[in-house]
Design a protein around this motif. Structure first.
Motif, mmCIF file in Angstrom:
data_model
loop_
_atom_site.group_PDB
_atom_site.id
_atom_site.type_symbol
_atom_site.label_atom_id
_atom_site.label_comp_id
_atom_site.label_asym_id
_atom_site.label_seq_id
_atom_site.Cartn_x
_atom_site.Cartn_y
_atom_site.Cartn_z
ATOM 1 N N SER A 274 0.683 -1.244 -0.037
ATOM 2 C CA SER A 274 -0.172 -0.128 -0.038
ATOM 3 C C SER A 274 0.701 1.438 -0.021
ATOM 4 O O SER A 274 0.445 2.392 -0.299
ATOM 5 N N ARG A 275 2.116 1.204 0.466
ATOM 6 C CA ARG A 275 3.000 2.219 0.423
ATOM 7 C C ARG A 275 3.768 2.360 -0.959
ATOM 8 O O ARG A 275 4.503 3.281 -1.014
ATOM 9 N N GLY A 276 3.414 1.599 -1.801
ATOM 10 C CA GLY A 276 3.995 1.641 -3.022
ATOM 11 C C GLY A 276 5.506 0.927 -3.337
ATOM 12 O O GLY A 276 6.025 0.861 -4.252
ATOM 13 N N THR A 277 5.856 0.032 -2.323
ATOM 14 C CA THR A 277 7.035 -0.516 -2.404
ATOM 15 C C THR A 277 6.570 -1.984 -3.005
ATOM 16 O O THR A 277 5.691 -2.364 -2.745
ATOM 17 N N VAL A 278 7.996 -2.473 -3.239
ATOM 18 C CA VAL A 278 7.462 -4.076 -3.871
ATOM 19 C C VAL A 278 8.174 -4.878 -2.525
ATOM 20 O O VAL A 278 9.277 -4.715 -2.158
ATOM 21 N N LYS A 279 7.152 -5.833 -2.306
ATOM 22 C CA LYS A 279 7.674 -6.905 -1.300
ATOM 23 C C LYS A 279 7.621 -8.137 -1.962
ATOM 24 O O LYS A 279 6.825 -8.626 -2.518
ATOM 25 N N LYS A 280 8.818 -8.985 -1.486
ATOM 26 C CA LYS A 280 9.344 -10.105 -2.120
ATOM 27 C C LYS A 280 8.692 -11.016 -1.086
ATOM 28 O O LYS A 280 9.008 -10.916 0.196
ATOM 29 N N ILE A 281 7.952 -12.030 -1.642
ATOM 30 C CA ILE A 281 7.353 -13.054 -0.795
ATOM 31 C C ILE A 281 8.192 -14.239 -1.193
ATOM 32 O O ILE A 281 8.304 -14.889 -2.289
ATOM 33 N N ASP A 282 8.774 -14.874 0.215
ATOM 34 C CA ASP A 282 9.592 -16.020 -0.334
ATOM 35 C C ASP A 282 9.048 -17.298 0.541
ATOM 36 O O ASP A 282 9.901 -18.340 0.377
ATOM 37 N N THR A 283 7.854 -17.518 0.949
ATOM 38 C CA THR A 283 7.254 -18.703 1.753
ATOM 39 C C THR A 283 6.250 -19.099 0.774
ATOM 40 O O THR A 283 5.674 -20.057 1.132
ATOM 41 N N LEU A 284 6.116 -18.670 -0.475
ATOM 42 C CA LEU A 284 5.083 -19.213 -1.183
ATOM 43 C C LEU A 284 5.315 -20.653 -1.901
ATOM 44 O O LEU A 284 6.613 -20.755 -2.404
ATOM 45 N N LYS A 285 4.641 -21.626 -1.677
ATOM 46 C CA LYS A 285 4.977 -23.104 -2.364
ATOM 47 C C LYS A 285 3.743 -23.280 -3.319
ATOM 48 O O LYS A 285 2.695 -23.027 -3.156
#
Length: 117
Positions: free
Chosen positions: A90-101
């Motif tokens: 929501s702040r416009g930053t990119v968040k990397k998700i490393d727990t998705l399987k």
């Protein structure tokens, strides 16, 4: 008292694993759960490109995909993949998700029944 109650609710809910069916598997729902750190198991349709690509990597096979392991307890073959995923916050930053399987399952009995029909 209200703040304390909210803390207790958050504390206990973070350990709950949300299980959804295919009707909930939208990008909006997925990103909402990921953004909140909610643990979840989400059924997905095999027609999604990323899932179908993984299935097609197995190619043709006689009995089962050789890359899959067998679960004696469940009687199914399975393979798990780490999925790379990034989302905009929501702040416009990119968040990397490393727990998705991604978990794929192959059920020989079901496959035999489908081929007999």
């Amino acid at each position: 008292m209200i703040m304390r109650t909210r803390w207790y609710i958050f504390y206990y809910l973070r350990n709950i694993i949300l299980i959804t069916d295919r009707g909930y598997e939208t990008i909006q729902n997925l990103e909402e759960y990921l953004g909140k750190g909610q643990k979840m198991i989400m059924a997905a349709k095999i027609c999604q490109k990323s899932i179908l690509d993984k299935i097609n990597e197995f190619g043709l096979f006689d009995h089962h995909p050789k890359e899959m392991k067998f679960s004696v307890e469940e009687g199914v073959y399975f393979k798990q993949y780490d999925q790379e995923y990034s989302m905009e916050t929501s702040r416009g930053t990119v968040k990397k998700i490393d727990t998705l399987k991604l978990n794929l399952y192959f059920v020989p009995k079901r496959r035999c029944a489908e081929l007999d029909v």
